[in-house]
Write an enzyme that holds these catalytic residues in place. Sequence first.
Site, short mmCIF file in Angstrom:
data_model
loop_
_atom_site.label_atom_id
_atom_site.label_comp_id
_atom_site.label_asym_id
_atom_site.label_seq_id
_atom_site.Cartn_x
_atom_site.Cartn_y
_atom_site.Cartn_z
N GLU A 143 24.65 54.89 145.77
CA GLU A 143 25.68 54.16 145.61
C GLU A 143 26.70 54.74 145.14
OE1 GLU A 143 24.83 50.79 142.88
OE2 GLU A 143 22.74 50.83 143.51
N GLU A 203 15.97 51.67 144.74
CA GLU A 203 15.76 51.01 143.98
C GLU A 203 15.49 49.64 144.38
OE1 GLU A 203 19.38 51.01 141.27
OE2 GLU A 203 19.62 53.35 141.84
C1 GAL Z 1 21.80 50.58 140.50
C2 GAL Z 1 22.33 51.86 140.11
C3 GAL Z 1 21.20 52.63 138.59
C4 GAL Z 1 21.35 51.24 137.64
C5 GAL Z 1 21.04 49.81 138.58
C6 GAL Z 1 20.82 48.40 137.08
O1 GAL Z 1 22.93 50.12 141.15
O2 GAL Z 1 22.29 52.70 141.33
O3 GAL Z 1 21.89 53.59 138.03
O4 GAL Z 1 22.97 50.95 137.71
O5 GAL Z 1 21.37 49.45 138.79
O6 GAL Z 1 20.58 47.18 137.60
#
Ligand code: GAL
Length: 807
Positions: A439, A514
């Site tokens: 990100e 993620e």
């Molecule tokens: C993502 C990020 C993670 C964490 C997560 C929380 O955007 O890569 O490290 O912050 O969101 O939802």
Amino acid sequence: MKRSPFILLALVALCVFSAEYLFAQERSRTNIDDDWKFHFGNASDPSKDFNYRIANIMKKTGNAGRTCIAPDFVDSLWTTVQLPHDWAVALPFVQSPNEDVMAHGYKPVGGLFPESSIGWYRKKFMIQPSDSGQRFSVTFDGVYRDAVVWLNGHYLGNNTSGYIGKTYDITDIVNFNAPNVLVVRVDATQYEGWFYEGAGIYRHVWLNRHHSFHIVENGMFVTTVIGSGDAAVKVATVVENQLPTPVAGTVQTVIADREGRVVAQSSEAPCSFGMNERRTVTHTLTVLRPSLWSLDDPYRYRAESIVRANGKIIDRVGVRFGIRTITIDALNGVMVNGRPVKIQGVNCHQDHAGVGSALPDYLQGYRIRLLKDMGATAYRTSHNPPTPELLDACDSLGMLVLDETRLLNSGSEYIDQFARLIMRDRNHPSVFMWSIGNEEGYVHTTSAGKRIAITMLAKQRELDPTRTSTYAADVANVFQGVNEVIPVRGFNYRVNGIVPYHADHGDQPIIGTEMGSTVTTRGIYETDTIRCYVPDQDITFPWWANRAEDWWPLAAEHPWMMGGFVWTGFDYRGEPTPYQWPNINSHFGIMDMCGFPKNIYYYYQSWWSQDDVIHLSPHWNWKGAEGKHIDVWVNSNADSVELFLNAKSLGMKRMVRYSHLKWDVLYTPGALEAVGYRSGKRITARVETTGDPFVIRLTPSKVSLSNDGRDAVVINVSVIDREGRDVPDAQNEIVFSLRGAAKFIGVGNGDPSSHEPDQCVDGAWQRKLFNGRCQVIVQGGHGNEGVTIEAAAKGLNPATLMLRSHN
Ligand code: GAL
């Protein structure tokens, strides 16, 4: 013919050094985690920072001035600590409106807290005079962060990274007849991430000794090619001659199987090295009928390279490796040894209840085992290089790893960090892919982002041509920038963008870097905005995320999607989404901070594991709620499930694949039972209204402790009623005591809003149960008499647990 005097001199020198080989010991690698001294410095006041920055210590070699770097500084009043050590976890929580303080779990570390963001460490160690003539170095596996290191008053260097370690050569300045004093100033003022990162020397430190003609650090690279009936194992060994003269010798490589039987060996390849020359010697060996490394049978071999001079072994280094193939393509996703493996993955940060980011090795394996039991096949080291021990656990238990560097950045500091990560980790069979970043919203859709990615990918291919890379992008159907060049497209959330992206870029493999990210609090069944809890059901998620049931069917049903990594496997400190203070840790975990499963665990276990799974929630202790409607969830992989309340059927339902079942039940105390049928097999789950807490129950993760001073055991605590049933809503305060050579190193209960101390350094070790559970972690010492742990609580019968000691 006349010989040049220089050649003669060199020959004499060679003889002198060669004679020394006869007596040279082989290399040693000694752990030096014990007996460090620790004291806070100060980031804004040099007089409270042992005069650092006002004493001009840089003007002469070995000049430490009037600072604590000076070898004769008296540190007897400093605290004695054992590494790994995280000073942040023992600090109190502080309420702060600052968003980074919140993101780091409301601990007073960072630019706003100069008095608790600098840590000084001192360690004394001896070196035998008989070892003189060898080379020495110290390796720090990881220090958070910006560590400056001195030995005996001499500056050794600086490692700004909070995650990837560094080795310092100390050969020329070690003492043989007096103590050596290693001093480290750790500066955690500047954050590296947006999650709890800990502070201090939170990984192991090693003292290394080896000969000047030797194998370099991370100097072996093992790659394999599987043929029909055998495997070609190529072992490249980088050897260096640091003698002040040329040297001749041989390098041999031997491969042994899991039992230590030699299965292949090379000849002793003769080689000569000029002064300060470093070269790679490569052997390709054949292993017949190899046992392949896989998730079900994580079989590893050991390759050992041996350096000899004058027929004597003077150095040898061994690495464990696996023989396996990993292929990744846009049609079938990931294949291990030619068989598809879905990435049923989890993201994890590095902290655990009680101990922060300083995990004993045992705990690393404990956490991987919990994930494996759930059916996870993969682990993403978000967003930084992991500990070596985590990779060892994944190698030996059979868990794929997406190994991530801290930043998408091709500047010299970060490309070096990435290179060190690859060099350190590329022999681990569990590592199936690298991640070049996460990100990076400032650059990832720009030309700069694309150019950075190209440089990093080239570095990766140079150092490890056997693997490929991904990048975790929080953009939907966007190609421009990093995604144009990244071999495997990573999606952080943006699940609706996945199918359209695949339609547009069908030749690019896709992985969910993620996914999901339901927020849940273990054992809680309604939203509580005061105590900051969310229901323990797959219903609540931040705007950018999804429920488990929204993303997993997509991954499961499309072979072209490699699968994905849930954000996250465990709750972690910091990022207290969707709340802030008094909430101090995240809610994203499938398990809580202690590794206690939340209900969503059983969703994933149902669809990820091969086990028969049936799980009922909530518990059935709802005093005062008689006659009220309760949503009963069944997570299961049964084909159909019938629910009974006090033996009366509430109906049978068919399970839709990748979902759960739900009943609206009018509460009556008693027993709720789910009976499922999975391919005709009957499986059941039951919850009962319990009586009051009566006695404490201690459930250790194992029954004995090694007396090596490092081993640990996790003790889970619950209370049971008179009939032996766990009381799921108990909140008793449990007080722990211990006899024997061991110590408590942390307590926790998974409550994301608890401000109780994780480490009860000055008083009794205690913790309240949170919805029926808490945990205490014990680290063993050096005794042989065993350890007795007692747990007491007001009004309850206590519990005693005996742990045996072993070598
Ligand atoms: C993502 C990020 C993670 C964490 C997560 C929380 O955007 O890569 O490290 O912050 O969101 O939802």
